[in-house]
Scaffold this motif. Sequence first.
Motif, mmCIF file in Angstrom:
data_model
loop_
_atom_site.group_PDB
_atom_site.id
_atom_site.type_symbol
_atom_site.label_atom_id
_atom_site.label_comp_id
_atom_site.label_asym_id
_atom_site.label_seq_id
_atom_site.Cartn_x
_atom_site.Cartn_y
_atom_site.Cartn_z
ATOM 1 N N ASP A 67 2.740 3.338 9.532
ATOM 2 C CA ASP A 67 2.973 2.062 8.872
ATOM 3 C C ASP A 67 1.685 1.598 8.188
ATOM 4 O O ASP A 67 0.698 1.308 8.863
ATOM 5 C CB ASP A 67 3.418 1.036 9.916
ATOM 6 N N ASN A 69 0.803 -1.129 7.045
ATOM 7 C CA ASN A 69 0.374 -2.457 7.480
ATOM 8 C C ASN A 69 -0.586 -2.400 8.657
ATOM 9 O O ASN A 69 -1.307 -3.365 8.922
ATOM 10 C CB ASN A 69 1.589 -3.301 7.885
ATOM 11 N N THR A 70 -0.583 -1.295 9.396
ATOM 12 C CA THR A 70 -1.404 -1.185 10.607
ATOM 13 C C THR A 70 -2.724 -0.471 10.361
ATOM 14 O O THR A 70 -3.547 -0.383 11.272
ATOM 15 C CB THR A 70 -0.637 -0.437 11.708
ATOM 16 N N GLU A 72 -6.303 0.146 9.831
ATOM 17 C CA GLU A 72 -7.447 -0.760 9.890
ATOM 18 C C GLU A 72 -8.722 -0.074 10.366
ATOM 19 O O GLU A 72 -9.676 -0.729 10.738
ATOM 20 C CB GLU A 72 -7.126 -1.958 10.802
ATOM 21 N N TYR A 140 6.137 -4.686 0.229
ATOM 22 C CA TYR A 140 6.065 -4.566 1.685
ATOM 23 C C TYR A 140 4.901 -5.372 2.261
ATOM 24 O O TYR A 140 4.946 -5.815 3.410
ATOM 25 C CB TYR A 140 5.930 -3.097 2.077
ATOM 26 N N HIS A 141 3.867 -5.587 1.464
ATOM 27 C CA HIS A 141 2.680 -6.312 1.924
ATOM 28 C C HIS A 141 2.716 -7.790 1.547
ATOM 29 O O HIS A 141 1.816 -8.541 1.906
ATOM 30 C CB HIS A 141 1.422 -5.664 1.336
ATOM 31 N N SER A 146 4.384 -11.402 6.233
ATOM 32 C CA SER A 146 3.576 -10.185 6.191
ATOM 33 C C SER A 146 2.333 -10.317 7.066
ATOM 34 O O SER A 146 1.643 -11.342 7.037
ATOM 35 C CB SER A 146 3.157 -9.872 4.757
ATOM 36 N N LYS A 147 2.066 -9.276 7.827
ATOM 37 C CA LYS A 147 0.855 -9.215 8.653
ATOM 38 C C LYS A 147 -0.105 -8.156 8.107
ATOM 39 O O LYS A 147 -1.033 -7.724 8.797
ATOM 40 C CB LYS A 147 1.221 -8.908 10.108
ATOM 41 N N SER A 148 0.119 -7.742 6.890
ATOM 42 C CA SER A 148 -0.686 -6.692 6.277
ATOM 43 C C SER A 148 -2.111 -7.163 6.007
ATOM 44 O O SER A 148 -2.324 -8.286 5.534
ATOM 45 C CB SER A 148 -0.054 -6.245 4.964
ATOM 46 N N LYS A 151 -2.506 -8.418 2.512
ATOM 47 C CA LYS A 151 -1.788 -9.608 2.056
ATOM 48 C C LYS A 151 -2.637 -10.500 1.133
ATOM 49 O O LYS A 151 -2.133 -10.987 0.106
ATOM 50 C CB LYS A 151 -1.278 -10.427 3.243
ATOM 51 N N HIS A 187 -4.375 0.389 1.820
ATOM 52 C CA HIS A 187 -3.101 -0.029 2.408
ATOM 53 C C HIS A 187 -1.952 0.075 1.398
ATOM 54 O O HIS A 187 -0.793 0.208 1.783
ATOM 55 C CB HIS A 187 -3.177 -1.483 2.891
#
Length: 218
Positions: A67, A69-70, A72, A140-141, A146-148, A151, A187
């Motif tokens: 994913d 979004n994760t 990092e 999606y972001h 959104s927790k991306s 963002k 991302h």
Amino acid sequence: MITLDKLTAKLRSGQIDRRSFMQGALALGVSTTMATTLMGQAAKAAPNQGGHYRVGKGHGQTTDSLDPNTWENGFMLAFGYAVQDYLTEIDNESGVIPRLAESWEPSADATSWTFKLKKGAQFHSGKEIEASDVIASINYHRGDDSKSPAKPIVDPIEEIKADDKHTVTFTLKGGNADFPFLMSDYHLAIRPAPDGEAIDITSTDGAGAYTIKQFEPG
């Protein structure tokens, strides 16, 4: 006229074999020892198909996932750029260059950016990369839920629309001359949207130089 440099280049490119190289080098008056040394150097320089390229990379952890979004940490950054592809890329001189987008054009006030996608570009699965994939990947972001980590980058986007199958226009809330640079964030990988609406965050499909055979977090 054949020279030793030309002879060596032919050996490196596979145009002649080792025996022909030795015969040619000796005919040029090169000693057997020198010819053997040059032949060994040329053989080392020649590319070989196949084999394994093994990389040890820090930062990997059990919570890593497919994913975007994760993502990092340094491991997933390298993973993203290896397996996925992006609209743009930052080159080694800090300039922005095309990737999946072949070109982009701003409006006069830089509040609108139109990206032309490379026709014929495909994901590993063979699916052609289309405007719907780009829109779904960036969307999606976006959004209030959104927790991306990306963002803040995409929040200034007011609207994304497909002008045609290979053209995407981004409308921004304000002018931004650096918008193409932002689209290279790791991302913001362009992922396939099977239904044309949403990306599959569990899919291993991508458009980068490498494909995933196995993914074991941590």
